[in-house]
Structure formats: C-alpha cells, structure tokens
Design a protein around this motif. Structure first.
Motif, PDB file in Angstrom:
ATOM      1  N   LYS A  44       0.818  -1.212   0.000  1.00 44.96           N
ATOM      2  CA  LYS A  44       0.000   0.000   0.000  1.00 44.96           C
ATOM      3  C   LYS A  44       0.855   1.267   0.000  1.00 44.96           C
ATOM      4  O   LYS A  44       0.597   2.197  -0.774  1.00 44.96           O
ATOM      5  CB  LYS A  44      -0.930  -0.017   1.208  1.00 44.96           C
ATOM      6  CG  LYS A  44      -1.714   1.253   1.455  1.00 44.96           C
ATOM      7  CD  LYS A  44      -2.672   1.082   2.621  1.00 44.96           C
ATOM      8  CE  LYS A  44      -1.962   0.667   3.886  1.00 44.96           C
ATOM      9  NZ  LYS A  44      -1.035   1.688   4.398  1.00 44.96           N
ATOM     10  N   THR A  45       1.869   1.298   0.866  1.00 40.87           N
ATOM     11  CA  THR A  45       2.718   2.497   0.935  1.00 40.87           C
ATOM     12  C   THR A  45       3.467   2.710  -0.375  1.00 40.87           C
ATOM     13  O   THR A  45       3.586   3.844  -0.863  1.00 40.87           O
ATOM     14  CB  THR A  45       3.708   2.381   2.108  1.00 40.87           C
ATOM     15  OG1 THR A  45       2.971   2.286   3.336  1.00 40.87           O
ATOM     16  CG2 THR A  45       4.623   3.585   2.163  1.00 40.87           C
ATOM     17  N   MET A  48       1.048   4.195  -2.831  1.00 36.76           N
ATOM     18  CA  MET A  48       0.765   5.597  -2.536  1.00 36.76           C
ATOM     19  C   MET A  48       1.929   6.489  -2.954  1.00 36.76           C
ATOM     20  O   MET A  48       1.729   7.564  -3.524  1.00 36.76           O
ATOM     21  CB  MET A  48       0.463   5.780  -1.048  1.00 36.76           C
ATOM     22  CG  MET A  48      -0.871   5.212  -0.616  1.00 36.76           C
ATOM     23  SD  MET A  48      -1.262   5.598   1.114  1.00 36.76           S
ATOM     24  CE  MET A  48      -1.615   7.356   0.996  1.00 36.76           C
ATOM     25  N   TYR A  74       3.515  14.514   0.862  1.00 44.46           N
ATOM     26  CA  TYR A  74       3.302  13.152   1.376  1.00 44.46           C
ATOM     27  C   TYR A  74       3.764  13.127   2.830  1.00 44.46           C
ATOM     28  O   TYR A  74       4.924  13.403   3.134  1.00 44.46           O
ATOM     29  CB  TYR A  74       4.100  12.152   0.549  1.00 44.46           C
ATOM     30  CG  TYR A  74       3.784  10.703   0.818  1.00 44.46           C
ATOM     31  CD1 TYR A  74       3.038   9.958  -0.088  1.00 44.46           C
ATOM     32  CD2 TYR A  74       4.217  10.069   1.979  1.00 44.46           C
ATOM     33  CE1 TYR A  74       2.734   8.623   0.146  1.00 44.46           C
ATOM     34  CE2 TYR A  74       3.913   8.737   2.222  1.00 44.46           C
ATOM     35  CZ  TYR A  74       3.181   8.028   1.310  1.00 44.46           C
ATOM     36  OH  TYR A  74       2.879   6.707   1.552  1.00 44.46           O
ATOM     37  N   THR A  76       3.913  10.698   6.230  1.00 42.89           N
ATOM     38  CA  THR A  76       3.755   9.350   6.765  1.00 42.89           C
ATOM     39  C   THR A  76       4.046   9.362   8.257  1.00 42.89           C
ATOM     40  O   THR A  76       4.810  10.182   8.760  1.00 42.89           O
ATOM     41  CB  THR A  76       4.676   8.342   6.053  1.00 42.89           C
ATOM     42  OG1 THR A  76       4.403   7.028   6.543  1.00 42.89           O
ATOM     43  CG2 THR A  76       6.144   8.661   6.282  1.00 42.89           C
ATOM     44  N   ASP A 136      -0.564   8.907   5.607  1.00 43.50           N
ATOM     45  CA  ASP A 136      -0.492   7.447   5.745  1.00 43.50           C
ATOM     46  C   ASP A 136       0.175   7.048   7.065  1.00 43.50           C
ATOM     47  O   ASP A 136       1.303   7.470   7.325  1.00 43.50           O
ATOM     48  CB  ASP A 136       0.305   6.871   4.563  1.00 43.50           C
ATOM     49  CG  ASP A 136       0.392   5.358   4.588  1.00 43.50           C
ATOM     50  OD1 ASP A 136      -0.620   4.718   4.915  1.00 43.50           O
ATOM     51  OD2 ASP A 136       1.475   4.829   4.284  1.00 43.50           O
ATOM     52  N   PRO A 137      -0.495   6.227   7.907  1.00 43.19           N
ATOM     53  CA  PRO A 137      -1.817   5.645   7.762  1.00 43.19           C
ATOM     54  C   PRO A 137      -2.857   6.377   8.614  1.00 43.19           C
ATOM     55  O   PRO A 137      -2.528   7.175   9.496  1.00 43.19           O
ATOM     56  CB  PRO A 137      -1.612   4.228   8.280  1.00 43.19           C
ATOM     57  CG  PRO A 137      -0.639   4.411   9.410  1.00 43.19           C
ATOM     58  CD  PRO A 137       0.274   5.546   8.991  1.00 43.19           C
ATOM     59  N   VAL A 172      -5.823   9.236   1.943  1.00 42.31           N
ATOM     60  CA  VAL A 172      -5.433   8.647   3.217  1.00 42.31           C
ATOM     61  C   VAL A 172      -5.240   7.143   3.053  1.00 42.31           C
ATOM     62  O   VAL A 172      -6.101   6.453   2.506  1.00 42.31           O
ATOM     63  CB  VAL A 172      -6.502   8.912   4.300  1.00 42.31           C
ATOM     64  CG1 VAL A 172      -6.046   8.366   5.653  1.00 42.31           C
ATOM     65  CG2 VAL A 172      -6.792  10.406   4.412  1.00 42.31           C
ATOM     66  N   GLY A 173      -4.097   6.645   3.519  1.00 45.23           N
ATOM     67  CA  GLY A 173      -3.854   5.206   3.507  1.00 45.23           C
ATOM     68  C   GLY A 173      -4.534   4.541   4.706  1.00 45.23           C
ATOM     69  O   GLY A 173      -4.542   5.083   5.811  1.00 45.23           O
ATOM     70  N   HIS A 174      -5.106   3.375   4.473  1.00 46.30           N
ATOM     71  CA  HIS A 174      -5.827   2.685   5.551  1.00 46.30           C
ATOM     72  C   HIS A 174      -5.716   1.178   5.340  1.00 46.30           C
ATOM     73  O   HIS A 174      -5.457   0.702   4.230  1.00 46.30           O
ATOM     74  CB  HIS A 174      -7.288   3.124   5.548  1.00 46.30           C
ATOM     75  CG  HIS A 174      -8.051   2.722   6.777  1.00 46.30           C
ATOM     76  ND1 HIS A 174      -7.460   2.555   8.007  1.00 46.30           N
ATOM     77  CD2 HIS A 174      -9.381   2.450   6.956  1.00 46.30           C
ATOM     78  CE1 HIS A 174      -8.374   2.214   8.893  1.00 46.30           C
ATOM     79  NE2 HIS A 174      -9.545   2.141   8.270  1.00 46.30           N
TER      80      HIS A 174
END
Length: 218
Positions: A44-45, A48, A74, A76, A136-137, A172-174
């Motif tokens: 996922k990362t 992104m 970005y 994190t 993220d995340p 948004v990373g999830h």
C-alpha cells in the motif's frame, strides 16, 4: 437569492476554467477525501508513493492518465527514516528528478491526533500550497479506537474540513479488516472492508483497494 434558470446554470458552468483531473476519474482538483486501502504487506505504501510521484511529474499512473505536474505533499507516520529513504531512492530512479524535486515534499511525523488545534495547525502548515496531500496511515490520525463509530465520525469530519481549508484533495492510507482470498477478484462491496466503521468508505470521494491475485496485484 433566487436560483439560476437551467440556461443560466449551463452558461455559468461553461464559463468555469476547464482543469483536467489530477488523476483521470480518480482524483479531481476539488477538496475531498479519498481512501487507499490494503492489507499489511500488500504494498500500500509503495503504491501511494508511486501515485504521489506520478502526480508530481505528470506521469500516467498504471493505465490512468495524469494531468500536468502538480505540487504533492506526502506525510507518513510509520516506518524508520532510513527504510523510507531507501524506498524513495529506489522509486525515484524511474522519474524525472527535476520535476520530482520541484513538486514533491515529504515528511515523517509521529502520530498526530487530528482535531487537536496544535495538530490541525501543523497539518495545515505541512499541506499548504499543495495541490494534493497524502496521509499514511489513518490510524495514526485517530485519537482513540479508529474502529469506533464516534472516532471515525470525528476524524472523517476533520479530514474533510482540512481538505476544504487547504483547497485540495486528501488521500489517506488505511488497512482492511482481513486479507482477501488470493486469486479472487475484488467486488464492489469490498470497499466496506476498510478497517473500522463503514463511515470511512461512505464519506470518501474515492476508495481504492490493493489486493493480490494469484500472480499479480490489482
């Protein structure tokens, strides 16, 4: 104030500047929040970061057309600084560095509980002048259990407000609840596998899920 007639409305829309999407059919230019979900270890990362690099350099993402290069920030909240730097260096070899260094900003932050005035000011400072902001995340933005409805509601509303204040979209990373069976194609209802409250999926402009099939990612 009376509403416009339909003819007036059409004329008004036609007079607006016609800017292309940041990523055609995925991320527009207007404020809003999108989610990119995936199980731990699925990449996922990396995905992104690739999206962020593609947008910063105006490169098509997979088979999706990107608009002109834009300013990308970005942020994190996980991973060691050294490993993150190694990951970025491997990825940036595939891009025009003049555009990347001009348009891409990166920050490794501790967990920031969105909703706190000091945190909100800090996120606003990080994201100002950006055309799109990646965070993220999600779990590291939540004060409390992100699986609880009241926590999900609070964080989604604050993300929406931040997006409006910055006048740019936020991605948004999830994580998802559990890995999908490898080899199976994703179904539309899988977007509700985003970990925690269904509100995360319901309030998002776009939900993208990363999953491994038997021999590839999709």
């Amino acid at each position: 104030m009376p509403g416009r007639s339909l003819a007036e409305w059409h004329a008004h829309v036609a007079s607006l500047p016609d800017f292309p999407d940041l990523l055609e059919g995925v991320y527009g230019r207007d404020p809003g929040v999108s989610m990119l979900g995936g199980a731990a270890g699925r990449g996922k990362t990396n995905l992104m970061l690739q999206q962020a690099f593609d947008l910063a350099t105006g490169s098509n993402h997979l088979d999706i057309r990107a608009g002109p290069p834009v300013r990308v920030t970005y942020v994190t909240f996980e991973g060691s600084v050294k490993k993150l730097d190694d990951r970025i260096k491997k990825l940036e070899k595939n891009y025009r560095l003049d555009l990347l260094y001009k348009n891409f900003s990166f920050s490794r932050e501790p967990s920031l509980w969105i909703g706190s005035p000091s945190v909100d000011r800090h996120l606003h400072e990080l994201g100002k002048d950006s055309d799109i902001l990646f965070l993220d995340p999600l779990k590291d933005l939540c004060y409390g259990d992100p699986n609880k409805t009241e926590v999900a509601h609070a964080v989604t509303q604050r993300l929406k407000k931040l997006s409006e204040e910055l006048a740019c979209p936020i991605v948004v990373g999830h994580h998802v609840n559990k890995p999908h069976n490898e080899g199976e194609l994703l179904h539309t209802m899988d977007l509700f596998r985003l970990k925690g409250s269904s509100e995360y999926a319901e309030f998002s402009e776009t939900v993208m899920l990363l999953e491994r099939t038997s021999n590839a990612f999709m």
